[in-house]
Design a protein around this motif. Structure first.
Motif, PDB file in Angstrom:
ATOM      1  N   VAL A  57      19.479  52.982  30.882  1.00 31.28           N
ATOM      2  CA  VAL A  57      19.233  51.593  31.286  1.00 31.28           C
ATOM      3  C   VAL A  57      20.153  51.222  32.450  1.00 31.28           C
ATOM      4  O   VAL A  57      19.704  50.663  33.462  1.00 31.28           O
ATOM      5  CB  VAL A  57      19.411  50.619  30.105  1.00 31.28           C
ATOM      6  N   TYR A  60      19.077  53.075  35.547  1.00 27.97           N
ATOM      7  CA  TYR A  60      17.880  52.478  36.143  1.00 27.97           C
ATOM      8  C   TYR A  60      18.239  51.224  36.941  1.00 27.97           C
ATOM      9  O   TYR A  60      17.745  51.038  38.057  1.00 27.97           O
ATOM     10  CB  TYR A  60      16.831  52.137  35.070  1.00 27.97           C
ATOM     11  N   GLU A  61      19.089  50.389  36.385  1.00 27.15           N
ATOM     12  CA  GLU A  61      19.474  49.161  37.089  1.00 27.15           C
ATOM     13  C   GLU A  61      20.166  49.469  38.409  1.00 27.15           C
ATOM     14  O   GLU A  61      19.865  48.858  39.441  1.00 27.15           O
ATOM     15  CB  GLU A  61      20.367  48.297  36.197  1.00 27.15           C
ATOM     16  N   HIS A  64      17.533  50.997  40.802  1.00 27.58           N
ATOM     17  CA  HIS A  64      16.605  49.973  41.276  1.00 27.58           C
ATOM     18  C   HIS A  64      17.251  49.101  42.356  1.00 27.58           C
ATOM     19  O   HIS A  64      16.619  48.771  43.367  1.00 27.58           O
ATOM     20  CB  HIS A  64      16.142  49.117  40.088  1.00 27.58           C
ATOM     21  N   SER A  83      13.125  55.853  44.622  1.00 25.27           N
ATOM     22  CA  SER A  83      11.897  55.395  43.956  1.00 25.27           C
ATOM     23  C   SER A  83      11.439  56.405  42.914  1.00 25.27           C
ATOM     24  O   SER A  83      11.058  56.024  41.797  1.00 25.27           O
ATOM     25  CB  SER A  83      10.782  55.166  44.980  1.00 25.27           C
ATOM     26  N   ALA A  86      13.856  56.275  40.027  1.00 27.07           N
ATOM     27  CA  ALA A  86      13.657  55.041  39.258  1.00 27.07           C
ATOM     28  C   ALA A  86      12.443  55.163  38.342  1.00 27.07           C
ATOM     29  O   ALA A  86      12.489  54.720  37.186  1.00 27.07           O
ATOM     30  CB  ALA A  86      13.510  53.839  40.193  1.00 27.07           C
ATOM     31  N   GLU A  87      11.381  55.762  38.830  1.00 23.77           N
ATOM     32  CA  GLU A  87      10.177  55.937  38.003  1.00 23.77           C
ATOM     33  C   GLU A  87      10.461  56.835  36.800  1.00 23.77           C
ATOM     34  O   GLU A  87      10.011  56.559  35.689  1.00 23.77           O
ATOM     35  CB  GLU A  87       9.025  56.500  38.836  1.00 23.77           C
ATOM     36  N   LYS A  90      12.649  54.794  34.385  1.00 21.21           N
ATOM     37  CA  LYS A  90      11.876  53.710  33.768  1.00 21.21           C
ATOM     38  C   LYS A  90      10.922  54.244  32.700  1.00 21.21           C
ATOM     39  O   LYS A  90      10.731  53.624  31.664  1.00 21.21           O
ATOM     40  CB  LYS A  90      11.097  52.964  34.847  1.00 21.21           C
ATOM     41  N   SER A  91      10.357  55.415  32.958  1.00 21.14           N
ATOM     42  CA  SER A  91       9.388  55.988  32.021  1.00 21.14           C
ATOM     43  C   SER A  91      10.050  56.609  30.798  1.00 21.14           C
ATOM     44  O   SER A  91       9.378  56.908  29.821  1.00 21.14           O
ATOM     45  CB  SER A  91       8.552  57.058  32.729  1.00 21.14           C
ATOM     46  N   TYR A  94      13.362  60.973  32.012  1.00 21.66           N
ATOM     47  CA  TYR A  94      14.455  61.554  32.781  1.00 21.66           C
ATOM     48  C   TYR A  94      15.260  62.504  31.911  1.00 21.66           C
ATOM     49  O   TYR A  94      15.677  62.156  30.815  1.00 21.66           O
ATOM     50  CB  TYR A  94      15.395  60.477  33.329  1.00 21.66           C
TER      51      TYR A  94
END
Length: 119
Positions: A57, A60-61, A64, A83, A86-87, A90-91, A94
């Protein structure tokens, strides 16, 4: 003239310095300042630390945030690698080590070295 050298090198690398300068109303001095500040952005460190700790988390922040700044500054190769990372983050797909994170590191290092050499 330093700004010309920096933007020229960034353009050759595939960056959209013209688009970024348009967003900044052509203020090359401000653009240069933004590039230098971004090269030292603490979110790069935070991204590394979060990934080391497995904090997806937080990673990701940070990713992003970096992606948004890279996009606004027209640093296209770094934006694209951020990008992709990040994908993945987010999914939830990773897993370390990843080709996406390796690409971010490669592009981050190239950006920072270019700024130091030309700025």
């Amino acid at each position: 003239m330093l700004m010309d050298k920096l933007t020229d090198e960034l353009d050759v690398w595939g960056c959209d310095t013209k688009g970024a300068l348009d967003r900044l109303l052509g203020d090359t001095g401000f653009y240069h300042e933004c590039l230098m500040l971004f090269a030292e952005d603490k979110c790069f460190i935070n991204l590394d630390l979060c990934l080391d700790k497995g904090d997806i988390v937080g990673a990701y922040e940070a990713c992003h945030t970096l992606k948004g700044v890279a996009g606004n500054l027209g640093i296209t190769p770094l934006f694209l690698s951020l990008s992709a990372l990040a994908e993945k983050l987010k999914s939830g797909l990773y897993f370390a080590p990843s080709k996406e994170y390796s690409a971010v590191l490669k592009n981050r290092d190239k950006f920072i070295l270019t700024c130091k050499r030309c700025g």
